[in-house]
Design a protein around this motif. Structure first.
Motif, PDB file in Angstrom:
ATOM      1  N   ARG A   1      82.212 -15.812  42.963  1.00 19.66           N
ATOM      2  CA  ARG A   1      83.603 -15.344  43.046  1.00 19.66           C
ATOM      3  C   ARG A   1      84.495 -16.098  42.076  1.00 19.66           C
ATOM      4  NH1 ARG A   1      82.295 -15.100  48.576  1.00 19.66           N
ATOM      5  NH2 ARG A   1      83.201 -17.147  48.955  1.00 19.66           N
ATOM      6  N   ALA A   2      84.248 -17.391  41.942  1.00 21.54           N
ATOM      7  CA  ALA A   2      85.047 -18.193  41.006  1.00 21.54           C
ATOM      8  C   ALA A   2      84.820 -17.748  39.573  1.00 21.54           C
ATOM      9  CB  ALA A   2      84.713 -19.671  41.164  1.00 21.54           C
TER      10      ALA A   2
ATOM     11  N   VAL B   1      86.580 -14.559  34.732  1.00 19.80           N
ATOM     12  CA  VAL B   1      86.296 -13.505  33.761  1.00 19.80           C
ATOM     13  C   VAL B   1      87.443 -12.509  33.682  1.00 19.80           C
ATOM     14  CG1 VAL B   1      84.799 -11.517  33.286  1.00 19.80           C
ATOM     15  CG2 VAL B   1      83.799 -13.724  33.920  1.00 19.80           C
ATOM     16  N   ARG B   2      88.126 -12.314  34.830  1.00 16.68           N
ATOM     17  CA  ARG B   2      89.232 -11.353  34.846  1.00 16.68           C
ATOM     18  C   ARG B   2      90.387 -11.785  33.951  1.00 16.68           C
ATOM     19  NH1 ARG B   2      87.963 -10.756  40.526  1.00 16.68           N
ATOM     20  NH2 ARG B   2      89.419 -12.432  41.030  1.00 16.68           N
ATOM     21  N   GLY B   3      90.416 -13.056  33.616  1.00 16.39           N
ATOM     22  CA  GLY B   3      91.465 -13.546  32.729  1.00 16.39           C
ATOM     23  C   GLY B   3      92.692 -13.988  33.498  1.00 16.39           C
TER      24      GLY B   3
ATOM     25  N   LYS C   1      93.859 -23.744  38.667  1.00 11.58           N
ATOM     26  CA  LYS C   1      92.888 -22.662  38.473  1.00 11.58           C
ATOM     27  C   LYS C   1      92.486 -22.038  39.799  1.00 11.58           C
ATOM     28  CE  LYS C   1      90.848 -24.259  34.120  1.00 11.58           C
ATOM     29  NZ  LYS C   1      89.636 -24.783  33.446  1.00 11.58           N
ATOM     30  N   ARG C   2      92.302 -22.872  40.829  1.00 13.51           N
ATOM     31  CA  ARG C   2      91.931 -22.327  42.141  1.00 13.51           C
ATOM     32  C   ARG C   2      93.062 -21.494  42.727  1.00 13.51           C
ATOM     33  NH1 ARG C   2      89.266 -27.410  42.582  1.00 13.51           N
ATOM     34  NH2 ARG C   2      90.989 -28.376  43.733  1.00 13.51           N
ATOM     35  N   ARG C   3      94.300 -21.911  42.484  1.00 13.33           N
ATOM     36  CA  ARG C   3      95.425 -21.096  42.938  1.00 13.33           C
ATOM     37  C   ARG C   3      95.425 -19.748  42.232  1.00 13.33           C
ATOM     38  NH1 ARG C   3      99.801 -18.424  42.837  1.00 13.33           N
ATOM     39  NH2 ARG C   3      99.256 -18.040  40.663  1.00 13.33           N
ATOM     40  N   ASP C   4      95.150 -19.770  40.927  1.00  9.22           N
ATOM     41  CA  ASP C   4      95.088 -18.522  40.168  1.00  9.22           C
ATOM     42  C   ASP C   4      93.952 -17.626  40.655  1.00  9.22           C
ATOM     43  OD1 ASP C   4      97.267 -19.231  38.690  1.00  9.22           O
ATOM     44  OD2 ASP C   4      96.175 -19.694  36.842  1.00  9.22           O
ATOM     45  N   GLN C   5      92.842 -18.223  41.078  1.00  5.78           N
ATOM     46  CA  GLN C   5      91.728 -17.426  41.601  1.00  5.78           C
ATOM     47  C   GLN C   5      92.136 -16.677  42.868  1.00  5.78           C
ATOM     48  OE1 GLN C   5      88.544 -20.236  42.078  1.00  5.78           O
ATOM     49  NE2 GLN C   5      88.263 -20.536  39.879  1.00  5.78           N
ATOM     50  N   ILE C   6      92.869 -17.367  43.734  1.00  6.24           N
ATOM     51  CA  ILE C   6      93.360 -16.701  44.951  1.00  6.24           C
ATOM     52  C   ILE C   6      94.322 -15.586  44.586  1.00  6.24           C
ATOM     53  CG2 ILE C   6      94.650 -17.069  47.082  1.00  6.24           C
ATOM     54  CD1 ILE C   6      93.608 -19.955  47.068  1.00  6.24           C
ATOM     55  N   GLN C   7      95.205 -15.867  43.620  1.00  8.05           N
ATOM     56  CA  GLN C   7      96.130 -14.838  43.152  1.00  8.05           C
ATOM     57  C   GLN C   7      95.376 -13.679  42.516  1.00  8.05           C
ATOM     58  OE1 GLN C   7      99.927 -15.203  42.822  1.00  8.05           O
ATOM     59  NE2 GLN C   7      99.563 -12.994  42.754  1.00  8.05           N
ATOM     60  N   GLY C   8      94.293 -13.995  41.782  1.00  8.18           N
ATOM     61  CA  GLY C   8      93.506 -12.950  41.141  1.00  8.18           C
ATOM     62  C   GLY C   8      92.826 -12.029  42.148  1.00  8.18           C
ATOM     63  N   GLU C   9      92.361 -12.581  43.270  1.00  2.83           N
ATOM     64  CA  GLU C   9      91.770 -11.741  44.309  1.00  2.83           C
ATOM     65  C   GLU C   9      92.784 -10.733  44.831  1.00  2.83           C
ATOM     66  OE1 GLU C   9      89.597 -13.710  47.459  1.00  2.83           O
ATOM     67  OE2 GLU C   9      89.268 -15.450  46.179  1.00  2.83           O
TER      68      GLU C   9
ATOM     69  N   GLY D   1      97.062  -7.540  53.001  1.00  2.00           N
ATOM     70  CA  GLY D   1      97.940  -8.337  53.850  1.00  2.00           C
ATOM     71  C   GLY D   1      97.394  -9.732  54.082  1.00  2.00           C
ATOM     72  N   LYS D   2      96.085  -9.821  54.322  1.00  4.06           N
ATOM     73  CA  LYS D   2      95.457 -11.135  54.523  1.00  4.06           C
ATOM     74  C   LYS D   2      95.512 -11.971  53.237  1.00  4.06           C
ATOM     75  CE  LYS D   2      92.239  -9.633  58.140  1.00  4.06           C
ATOM     76  NZ  LYS D   2      90.812  -9.439  58.515  1.00  4.06           N
ATOM     77  N   LEU D   3      95.267 -11.306  52.105  1.00  7.18           N
ATOM     78  CA  LEU D   3      95.308 -12.035  50.842  1.00  7.18           C
ATOM     79  C   LEU D   3      96.718 -12.492  50.492  1.00  7.18           C
ATOM     80  CD1 LEU D   3      92.799  -9.966  48.671  1.00  7.18           C
ATOM     81  CD2 LEU D   3      92.555 -12.351  49.374  1.00  7.18           C
ATOM     82  N   GLU D   4      97.705 -11.666  50.834  1.00  2.97           N
ATOM     83  CA  GLU D   4      99.097 -12.084  50.582  1.00  2.97           C
ATOM     84  C   GLU D   4      99.439 -13.330  51.386  1.00  2.97           C
ATOM     85  OE1 GLU D   4     101.262  -7.810  49.502  1.00  2.97           O
ATOM     86  OE2 GLU D   4     101.196  -8.536  51.573  1.00  2.97           O
ATOM     87  N   ASP D   5      98.981 -13.353  52.648  1.00  2.00           N
ATOM     88  CA  ASP D   5      99.200 -14.553  53.458  1.00  2.00           C
ATOM     89  C   ASP D   5      98.480 -15.757  52.857  1.00  2.00           C
ATOM     90  OD1 ASP D   5     100.713 -13.087  55.213  1.00  2.00           O
ATOM     91  OD2 ASP D   5      99.081 -12.747  56.643  1.00  2.00           O
ATOM     92  N   LYS D   6      97.262 -15.544  52.346  1.00  2.00           N
ATOM     93  CA  LYS D   6      96.479 -16.627  51.758  1.00  2.00           C
ATOM     94  C   LYS D   6      97.165 -17.161  50.504  1.00  2.00           C
ATOM     95  CE  LYS D   6      91.765 -17.698  50.200  1.00  2.00           C
ATOM     96  NZ  LYS D   6      90.409 -17.133  49.957  1.00  2.00           N
ATOM     97  N   VAL D   7      97.681 -16.263  49.681  1.00  2.00           N
ATOM     98  CA  VAL D   7      98.378 -16.679  48.464  1.00  2.00           C
ATOM     99  C   VAL D   7      99.643 -17.457  48.817  1.00  2.00           C
ATOM    100  CG1 VAL D   7      99.684 -15.841  46.467  1.00  2.00           C
ATOM    101  CG2 VAL D   7      97.460 -14.839  47.008  1.00  2.00           C
ATOM    102  N   GLU D   8     100.367 -16.978  49.824  1.00  2.18           N
ATOM    103  CA  GLU D   8     101.594 -17.669  50.214  1.00  2.18           C
ATOM    104  C   GLU D   8     101.296 -19.079  50.725  1.00  2.18           C
ATOM    105  OE1 GLU D   8     105.530 -17.041  53.084  1.00  2.18           O
ATOM    106  OE2 GLU D   8     103.879 -15.589  53.114  1.00  2.18           O
ATOM    107  N   ARG D   9     100.250 -19.213  51.546  1.00  2.89           N
ATOM    108  CA  ARG D   9      99.883 -20.543  52.043  1.00  2.89           C
ATOM    109  C   ARG D   9      99.462 -21.460  50.895  1.00  2.89           C
ATOM    110  NH1 ARG D   9      97.158 -17.455  56.002  1.00  2.89           N
ATOM    111  NH2 ARG D   9      95.169 -17.906  54.959  1.00  2.89           N
ATOM    112  N   ALA D  10      98.687 -20.901  49.946  1.00  2.00           N
ATOM    113  CA  ALA D  10      98.245 -21.693  48.796  1.00  2.00           C
ATOM    114  C   ALA D  10      99.424 -22.140  47.951  1.00  2.00           C
ATOM    115  CB  ALA D  10      97.263 -20.885  47.947  1.00  2.00           C
TER     116      ALA D  10
END
Length: 451
Positions: free
Chosen positions: A232-233, A238-240, A349-357, A380-389
């Motif tokens: 996943r990382a 790769v997505r840029g 970079k890890r924050r960007d990965q969460i944002q990329g998902e 919705g779950k990913l938005e919560d994850k991004v906000e927490r990150a």
């Protein structure tokens, strides 16, 4: 007990005098060594062949309000004493010491273990004091577990497996003591962190016996799970670049790129200054015996030559003391923040990965008319994850910058004060000798004038 970690307090005052004030302090700090002059907050000017080592020039990206260059009070000592963090040592409830390194030799390997003593008043601990032994691999395991549990928090750095680029033997006393100090600081920084200090793996690390820790390690995620995280990382990278990265995190990336470049140069130059100081010391300490031997063959100059030899020896001792200050205080701090710069880039970079998902799911939802409910739930779950990150990183970023400012300010002030003491001691030594020679000269002249 040592307490090298710090806790966040009120923002350190930055004043309104701009970067120039601290520039003079930093220049006086390292500029006193033989060789190149290191200005930590403004300019490092070397000869033409070393223009690549020019640091903290007119680029003020690191000399703004939240950087190395707040205004400095008249007295460096009063500057340090005037800051008081809210959570001082008297409010701490977890104290950790790393000491007593012990060598272990087996048929397979040779390794060092360190005693980790923990004293605490926290209710979640079954006892108020623990004593365990840990090896370097155990510290690596703890760091990886903290990164896994808190991907967007700034985990303190560990010393490299092989430090100082092969300059010392792996199991020499110098290597072991340097590592012990770094491991001690690592644990105390975690203990002082408002979130990491309550991590369950951290508690187990501090309290479990060796066999219990070994058993706990085996309960971690399996190989397939770790491979999935790696895949996943890689896919995220790769997505840029992420599409909707907030401006704050773009600024953080730019800041860290500049910080990384400059702290690496500072680290490089500080090591070079230390090497030149060591060469100067080795050369100077040969002159004392030379003048002593010379005095044996020059009867008329014997006292003067012996006096010069004595002055040189005193200056050698002062130089050796100053070198110890550089190796114990300046070099470790600079190198620690070299490691911190790498950690910060990884966190971003890890924050960007969460944002990329999240971005990829939003794109998928826009391209598919079916399964909208399923995608909406995942988004919705990913938005919560991004906000927490994002919230975790923003809070830790402010805390890290405050601690970095404190470390840099106190470290360079300490080095500057040591340099002042060094030159005052050497100056007093030579002035005393010259005064004695002047008195002797006047006595000789008076005796010659008498009939």
């Amino acid at each position: 007990m040592e307490a090298e970690g710090r806790v966040p307090g009120p923002p350190l005052p930055t004043g309104g005098e701009g970067p120039g004030t601290d520039s003079h302090l930093a220049a006086g700090t390292l500029g006193t060594a033989r060789g190149p002059l290191l200005a930590a907050a403004e300019v490092l000017a070397l000869d033409d062949e070393e223009d690549d080592l020019e640091v903290f020039s007119k680029d003020t990206s690191l000399t703004e309000v939240n950087s190395f260059s707040p205004s400095v009070p008249i007295s460096p000592s009063s500057m340090i004493n005037q800051y008081k963090f809210e959570d001082g040592p008297e409010l701490r409830d977890l104290f950790i010491t790393v000491d007593d390194p012990e060598s272990h030799i087996t048929a397979i390997e040779t390794f060092i273990t360190y005693r980790v003593v923990t004293k605490t008043t926290r209710g979640e601990f079954d006892s108020s004091e623990y004593e365990v032994r840990r090896r370097y691999q155990d510290f690596l395991w703890l760091k990886s577990k903290l990164e896994e549990a808190h991907p967007t928090l700034i985990i303190p750095p560990l010393p490299e497996k092989f430090i100082m680029k092969g300059m010392v033997e792996r199991f020499s006393d110098e290597f072991i003591e340097t590592r012990r100090k770094a491991l001690h600081k690592f644990l105390n920084r975690i203990a002082d962190h408002p979130t990491l200090t309550f991590n369950e793996d951290f508690k187990i690390f501090l309290t479990a016996q060796a066999w219990e820790l070994s058993s706990h390690k085996k309960q971690g995620p399996g190989l397939l799970s770790r491979m999935g995280q790696t895949v996943r990382a890689v896919a995220s990278s790769v997505r840029g670049a992420v599409k909707n990265r907030p401006e704050m995190f773009t600024e953080m990336n730019s800041y860290m790129e500049t910080f990384s470049q400059k702290i690496n140069l500072l680290d490089k130059i500080a090591h070079r200054i230390y090497k030149e100081e060591r060469d100067y010391f080795n050369e100077m300490k040969e002159y004392g015996p030379i003048h002593t031997l010379w005095s044996a063959s020059e009867e008329d100059l014997a006292d003067s030559l012996k006096g010069i030899a004595s002055c040189i020896e005193r200056c050698c001792r002062a130089t050796e003391k100053r070198m110890a200050g550089l190796s114990e205080h300046l070099l470790p701090i600079l190198h620690e923040y070299v490691l911190y710069s790498e950690i910060l880039m990884g966190v971003l970079k890890r924050r960007d990965q969460i944002q990329g998902e999240l971005d990829s799911k939003v794109d998928a939802l826009a391209n598919k008319r079916t399964e909208k409910d399923l995608f909406s739930e995942e988004i919705g779950k990913l938005e919560d994850k991004v906000e927490r990150a994002n919230n975790a990183l923003k809070a830790d970023w402010d805390r890290w910058k405050q601690n970095m400012q404190w470390d840099m300010r106190s470290t360079f002030t300490n080095v500057a004060e040591n340099n002042l003491r060094y030159y005052e001691e050497c100056l007093a030594t030579w002035e005393s000798f010259l005064t004695s020679q002047t008195v002797d000269l006047h006595v000789d002249e008076d005796s010659e004038d008498r009939p």
